[in-house]
Design a protein around this motif. Sequence first.
Motif, PDB file in Angstrom:
ATOM      1  N   PRO A 102      12.810 -31.868   0.033  1.00 48.88           N
ATOM      2  CA  PRO A 102      11.951 -32.314  -1.068  1.00 48.88           C
ATOM      3  C   PRO A 102      12.747 -32.887  -2.244  1.00 48.88           C
ATOM      4  O   PRO A 102      12.274 -33.805  -2.919  1.00 48.88           O
ATOM      5  CB  PRO A 102      11.207 -31.041  -1.496  1.00 48.88           C
ATOM      6  CG  PRO A 102      11.974 -29.911  -0.944  1.00 48.88           C
ATOM      7  CD  PRO A 102      12.685 -30.413   0.263  1.00 48.88           C
ATOM      8  N   THR A 109       5.197 -30.505  -3.475  1.00 47.79           N
ATOM      9  CA  THR A 109       6.337 -30.238  -2.576  1.00 47.79           C
ATOM     10  C   THR A 109       7.477 -29.535  -3.326  1.00 47.79           C
ATOM     11  O   THR A 109       8.601 -29.481  -2.836  1.00 47.79           O
ATOM     12  CB  THR A 109       6.878 -31.541  -1.935  1.00 47.79           C
ATOM     13  OG1 THR A 109       7.329 -32.404  -2.980  1.00 47.79           O
ATOM     14  CG2 THR A 109       5.836 -32.232  -1.101  1.00 47.79           C
ATOM     15  N   MET A 152       3.764 -32.082   1.976  1.00 54.49           N
ATOM     16  CA  MET A 152       4.520 -30.899   2.394  1.00 54.49           C
ATOM     17  C   MET A 152       4.569 -30.772   3.915  1.00 54.49           C
ATOM     18  O   MET A 152       5.572 -30.340   4.480  1.00 54.49           O
ATOM     19  CB  MET A 152       3.911 -29.653   1.776  1.00 54.49           C
ATOM     20  CG  MET A 152       4.823 -28.442   1.820  1.00 54.49           C
ATOM     21  SD  MET A 152       6.534 -28.784   1.334  1.00 54.49           S
ATOM     22  CE  MET A 152       6.872 -27.439   0.259  1.00 54.49           C
TER      23      MET A 152
END
Lengths: 283, 371
Positions: A225, A237, A150
């Motif tokens: 993502p 994510t 992330m």
Amino acid sequence: MKKWTPYLLVSPYILHFAVFVAFPVLFSVVLTFHSWNIISPMQYIGLANYKHLFKDRLFWQAVWNTVRFLLVHIPLQLIVAIVMAELLNRTVRGASFFRAAFFLPVIVSGVVVTILWQQLLSFNSGLLNRLLAALSVPRIAWLDDPAVAMYSIAVMATWKNVGLYIILFLVGLQSVPMQYYEAADLEGATNWQKFRFITLPMINPTIFTVVVLSTISGFSLFVEPYIMTQGGPMNTTLSAVMYIYRQAFQYYHMGYSATLGFCFALIILFVVIIQRRYVEQEV
Amino acid sequence: MAEVILRHIAKAYPGGPKVIKDVNIEVKDREFVVLVGPSGCGKSTLLRMIAGLEDITNGDLLIGGQRINDRAPKDRDIAMVFQNYALYPHMTVYDNMAFGLKLRNMASDEIRQRVTNAAKILEIENLLDRKPKDMSGGQRQRVAIGRAIVRNPKVFLFDEPLSNLDAKLRGQTRIELQKLHRDLQATMIYVTHDQIEAMTLGDRIVVLRNGDVLQYDTPLALYNQPANLFVAGFIGSPPMNFLPGRIVNSDKKVSFESTGGLVRIDLSTSIHRTALASYEGREVTLGVRAEHIREQSIGLSRDNYSAEMDTLIDVVEHMGSEILTYFTIEERRFVAKLHGGATVTFDQPIALFWEVNKLHFFDTQTEQAIR
């Protein structure tokens, strides 16, 4: 001028607003009380969608993932944009070139940028890991490590969007009258003190605008993502918007998806109100 | 001691002409010196050079006997009041005044004491918690001065600080600035384009034009003995009247004759007659102040005024204590400041007298005064 002429003149906007803003918003509110999969008729289910939402752990994980993204993305974006704007605000050779260069990623398609960064961050063949290997540093699973993925996306999103905020800060910096700095020079302020006590408070409205804009754009995190990780590894994510998209267009839970969207909009509103209070008081 | 000395000071921007040319000024300790001149004459640039906000291209700048050309503004021990006050809008009046002291890590008790004292002097104690946007122009002006006072600097610089105030407030603040100068006993350098401000405030005045110092003297000296045509026209309100002509020397009598021949003034009693005699046949410009043209010769000995001159009045402005009377001589507009009780009527002929010893003469070519 006829009595109805003004109405005629504003009618294109009103029509656009009614069809593309008012109707979808009202329709989605109605949808939150229904179960609907597009094909079958809508079925009224009362508050069942809302009850389900509070028990849906994956949604709350997606919200948390988005918050984690924002916690890196917003400060990084702010700091990089202010520092770059400060540098670009000086009369250096080629300043116009750099201003244009930093803005370029903003106008390049998000999909293109994402694919480019996917290559850069690839575990085996990515440029970044090759550099690390050349320096005898162990490779990092930028997009495959649940603890890192992330944040990699946050850095990428910052790179993509920061150009816009640099321009906003440049405008803010240029609107600070020179006399304030001259007065501070006479008072004995260092460059850092001038920045801390004059520049920052004077560009406070721009800081607030940038924080709100990047919060809203950060909350709508989707393309990055979706293309780079498809929400993985282990849903780390998976962003809130991605989850809403999945519910709507993969599972056809239109009513539930609308409920998620409605709830998520309230979360964004709440966060922006908090930010407004904090930014206005503290900076 | 805080005397300020400018020695052969010059300023040129890269690739441009000199905007300040070889300026030599000595400001004595505790003196109030005003830099005055029209827009673009370089007065603000000169002040900013003293402040350290502009580089000095050539020459030496000394404060208190030390050369400070290369010192940063903060190390020059000066304070400046800006035209737009430059008060930080996000700070209260107190914080604005205390800012410089805080940066110098002064103890908070000392800061409080200095700010309170300055606020008392300027009568702004009740404004300390306000922000600049909540104050009038006059109040902001006081705060800007207060910010300068708390630092207790060697030299105060003022860059047109009254130009944003209305006429009434400007008059009041002028008086307060004089009082402040007397109370603080500090060296002050003040820039303005308003010659009335310059005359009322300055111990001495520097008149600048195109980066040159045209005259540096006391207000009365500038008024009574202008060194050149520009100073003569710039200082004084209404401005000095000018009439081009030449010097005639016939029968050992020196006199001035206007270009159109309408005015002929016998200068044999003038204090400048010897200097003027050497200008025989050359072009000169006569200058006369409005108050040195009179409607009657009472109080003047025969030697002191020229032969009366009949003229038609174009415009009359009654100011109460005086009457500004406008008339035309050889297509040049003249103004005479007559006594308020004079009987002057528009479009009526009137006999006016010129005080011979109050007349000024300038070489038309060099524009320098003939004395």
